[in-house]
Design a protein around this motif. Structure first.
Motif, mmCIF file in Angstrom:
data_model
loop_
_atom_site.group_PDB
_atom_site.id
_atom_site.type_symbol
_atom_site.label_atom_id
_atom_site.label_comp_id
_atom_site.label_asym_id
_atom_site.label_seq_id
_atom_site.Cartn_x
_atom_site.Cartn_y
_atom_site.Cartn_z
ATOM 1 N N ARG A 50 -4.503 1.659 1.794
ATOM 2 C CA ARG A 50 -4.343 2.925 1.103
ATOM 3 C C ARG A 50 -5.713 3.431 0.688
ATOM 4 N N SER A 55 0.807 -1.223 0.000
ATOM 5 C CA SER A 55 0.000 0.000 0.000
ATOM 6 C C SER A 55 0.838 1.272 0.000
ATOM 7 N N TYR A 66 -1.770 6.512 3.168
ATOM 8 C CA TYR A 66 -1.525 5.081 3.316
ATOM 9 C C TYR A 66 -0.916 4.782 4.680
#
Length: 794
Positions: A497, A202, A479
């Motif tokens: 994220r 992410s 994120y």
């Protein structure tokens, strides 16, 4: 936005904590060893840093005070371990590696590091250790990286389509032909390694329908300067030349790199198309000769204000001028399958493409445990001006002129501006290592397209084809990832994220505005279990988004002749991809991976065919969901100490379901097989002559609308290190049998068509490389791994 960034920079907390340096050199009984991987781990056996020794066998770590362990595992030498207590700067005694007893002395390969390394979330390919990949340009190097293959002159990832490219952790904002041109401005001699990330975590941008490839450049060395010059000639039907220079300087707090490249030459492309209309099938053949003159440059400047503060600026740019000459011959048949008449067209396209990218970087270490905060501000400008003429005449079967079929003049300008800013925090703790951050991005693209009809002999503005298309895209993202070593056998990483996207596309001709406004979450999970020293199992899951590129959204039509054209679709929506991977690694040599991929709301090529007018428009639609099931086997085998082989087997079953019934086509499903054998040979004990022999084969397969023919390629290359210090010669033959191209076939609205392109994949290459300067220093990696992406264009 500027005020926000200034405030963030001002409020950075000011902390000062002491760091220590750990220095050492690595030798064997014959001398110093370069390219040796040295791992530094803490008292909990968690890797803190990893570095590769320089040409003088030296390494250096900058760390906080504490207890550490040095681990070295290298080729045919016995593994080395050493525990140290770092309270002050340490100069270690020379580390002398011992050869394993069953290795013959006379065939030891010197200066040959590991070609492929695997980590929890990526595979690392050492370009500098491959004779084929280390010469040529960045596009050539990617073709050799594990898990990447060449399909129809495009780099794609096994089991997926295309790739997203990062340079030093920064996403390149180009796709398609523009991305390929950009990669060809990079000299492979400047690339250290390529990271292949099949399922990104992410912390990376979620854009792209496949994984990410990150290109890492070689680093300048401490207290030294060096200059690397390379000259390359490529000969296919026509010749191309390139000259590259890489100057590096590092002294005290200053780190400077200046890279330039110049390319000039011609490329020949042969394209064939067949469209079997019911009453009047046509067969089209295009010969293209493209002359391209390009200059690229990259400047990197870092300054260490203190042991805790680092600032930097980076600029990269490319200036490309090109001329493309088209000779297009089209046979039009009648219902009796006899040639009815010919279309002969000549096209001329003059283009100029410039791109400029600037990055400002600031890094602040917050404590001795590795906590740091990183700020980045980026700006990209991409500009493309194209002027083209196309004249198509109609001839009868006696080759007598009948009339002008199509005459067109166009001026196309595309300008893209992208601003983005990002903050990243690395936050290790006793419980787990955390990373989190946020990013804002503003993109504006303008496409101004003016078409003139020349049928009358004088230019007449064509309002049906002329258009101004403006597109804006704003993205705000945040994120978070957490990585924890649960015990000595289990590692876990979880990330999330979130991205909020707003887009606006406006066509002046259509008097139409298309807007999108959406927020999406993208989770990732990585899990690794080391059962014992020989067996490691892992699982990962990730969700991504595929946004249409700007060219796919632009409703402008591009004509080949009066029968064949292409057009963008401003109504395209993004697709979403969910990927699952299960893998097992045995003794770091055999890797088995089972993967599953689901792509929803997918968009792809659609051929709109008009039987009555014999006209075809190539466009894009969201019309299907795709599922892929794949098995990948990769095995690295040192057959002898002078012969290493890396082998890959890949099986993929793809099936698609149509979700848009307005698309009158049946989707195809089928099994695909891919296999490759890559061999590296060292012909002398000093490692001065190294050869590489590679072969890959791709079976026929079906995917969505298309059937693809089989393809293969045989490549042969070698490098020679001359008696003149630091002077290397490389030569190679690529796609020796000209068998790497694929024929594409499809059936839409009951009409069959075939397409194939020969983009000069078969060629001979010779390159000379020379480095001079002060090279007797310690290497240190300047990490841009957290830099953010620049977006899409074409």
């Amino acid at each position: 936005m500027k005020n926000t960034i200034l405030i963030l920079l001002i409020i950075i907390p000011f902390f000062s904590f002491s760091q220590v340096k750990i220095n050492g050199t690595i030798k064997d009984e014959t001398g110093l060893l370069s390219n040796v991987n040295v791992i530094l781990s803490d008292d909990k056996d968690v890797t803190v840093k990893e570095i590769v020794t320089g040409q003088d066998g030296s390494f250096e770590f900058d760390v906080s005070k504490g207890i550490y362990k040095i681990t070295i595992s290298y080729l045919d030498y016995e593994s080395f371990f050493q525990e140290i207590s770092a309270e002050n700067d340490i100069q270690l005694e020379p580390i002398i590696l011992k050869r394993k007893e069953n290795i013959l002395e006379e065939v030891v390969i010197k200066n040959s590091g590991s070609l492929i390394k695997r980590k929890l979330d990526k595979t690392i390919f050492s370009v500098q250790n491959s004779p084929i990949a280390s010469v040529g340009n960045g596009f050539d190097a990617l073709k050799r990286a594990p898990g990447l293959i060449l399909k129809n002159d495009e780099i794609v990832m096994l089991g997926k389509s295309s790739v997203r490219i990062m340079i030093e952790g920064k996403m390149v904002q180009l796709t398609g032909e523009e991305l390929k041109n950009f990669l060809k401005t990079i000299s492979a001699t400047d690339i250290k390694e390529i990271e292949v990330i099949t399922n990104p975590s992410s912390k990376y941008e979620v854009e792209g329908n496949s994984g990410i490839v990150n290109i890492i450049f070689k680093r300048s060395k401490k207290d030294s300067w060096s200059d690397n010059i390379s000259a390359t000639h490529i000969q296919a039907k026509y010749g191309k030349q390139s000259l590259n220079n890489n100057f590096s300087y590092r002294k005290d707090k200053i780190n400077l790199s200046f890279i330039t490249g110049y390319d000039y030459g011609d490329t020949f492309i042969d394209q064939r198309m067949e469209i079997y209309f019911k009453d009047s099938p046509l067969k089209l053949k295009t010969h293209q000769k493209q002359n391209e003159n390009s200059f690229s440059t990259r400047l990197l400047f870092d300054y260490n204000m203190s042991s805790y503060d680092k600032v930097g600026i980076q600029y990269s740019g490319a200036f490309i001028k090109s001329n493309l000459k088209d000779n297009i011959h089209t046979d039009i048949y009648n219902s009796s399958n006899e040639i009815d008449y010919y279309l002969k067209a000549n096209g001329n396209l003059d283009g100029k493409k410039d791109n400029h990218s600037v990055n400002l970087f600031y890094e602040r270490k917050l404590d001795t445990l590795g906590k740091k905060i990183i700020f980045n501000v980026d700006y990209l400008n991409y500009n493309r001006d194209v002027h083209s003429n196309l004249l198509s005449n109609k001839y009868n079967t006696d080759n007598e002129f009948m009339n002008v079929d199509f005459a067109n003049n166009s001026n196309v300008n595309q300008n893209i501006d992208n601003y983005n800013a990002k903050i990243d925090v690395e936050h290790p703790s006793a419980f787990a290592n955390f990373q989190y951050g946020a990013k804002i991005s503003f993109i504006k693209t303008n496409n101004d397209n003016i078409y003139y009809d020349l049928i009358s002999g004088s230019p007449v503005l064509d309002p049906e084809l002329s258009d101004e298309f403006n597109y804006k895209e704003n993205i705000q993202a945040a994120y978070f990832t957490g990585t924890k070593k649960i015990n000595q056998k289990i590692d876990l990483q979880i990330g999330l994220r979130g991205e909020y996207t707003q887009t606006t596309g406006e066509s002046e001709k259509l008097d139409q505005i298309n807007k999108n406004d959406y927020f999406k979450l993208f989770p990732t999970v990585f899990f690794s279990y080391q059962k014992n020293e020989d067996n490691v199992f892992s699982f990962n899951y990730g969700r991504r988004i595929q946004r249409p590129s700007y060219s796919l959204l632009n409703p402008l039509r591009y004509f080949v002749n009066s029968n064949v054209s292409s057009q963008g679709n401003p109504n395209l929506q993004p697709a979403f991809i969910d990927s699952f991977e299960f893998s097992h690694t045995y003794k770091e040599n055999l890797n088995t991976k089972i993967s599953f991929m689901s792509k929803t709301n997918a968009f792809g090529v659609v051929f709109k065919l008009d039987e009555s007018t014999q006209e075809q428009i190539v466009t894009q639609e969201n019309f299907y969901t795709n599922y892929g099931f794949a098995l990948t086997e990769n095995y690295q085998l040192p057959i002898f100490s002078w012969w290493k082989t890396d082998n890959t087997l890949f099986l993929n079953y793809s099936v698609s379901n149509k979700t848009n019934n307005d698309v009158n086509a049946s989707l195809k499903k089928g099994l695909e097989f891919y296999g490759s054998i890559n061999n590296i040979f060292t012909f002398d004990k000093d490692g001065k002559i190294i050869g590489e022999l590679n072969f890959w084969y791709n079976s026929p397969y079906k995917d969505n609308l298309f059937e693809y023919s089989q393809a293969s390629s045989l490549d042969l290359a070698f490098t020679y290190k001359s008696i003149i210090k630091n002077l290397n010669l490389s030569m190679g033959l690529f796609d020796i049998f000209n068998s790497s191209v694929r024929k594409m076939s499809s059936e839409i609205n009951g009409i069959n068509q075939n397409y194939i392109s020969y983009p000069s994949n078969r060629y001979f290459r010779i390159s000379l490389n020379y480095m001079f300067g002060n090279d007797k220093i310690k290497s240190q990696k300047r990490n841009f791994g957290n830099e953010e992406e620049r977006k899409r264009s074409n």
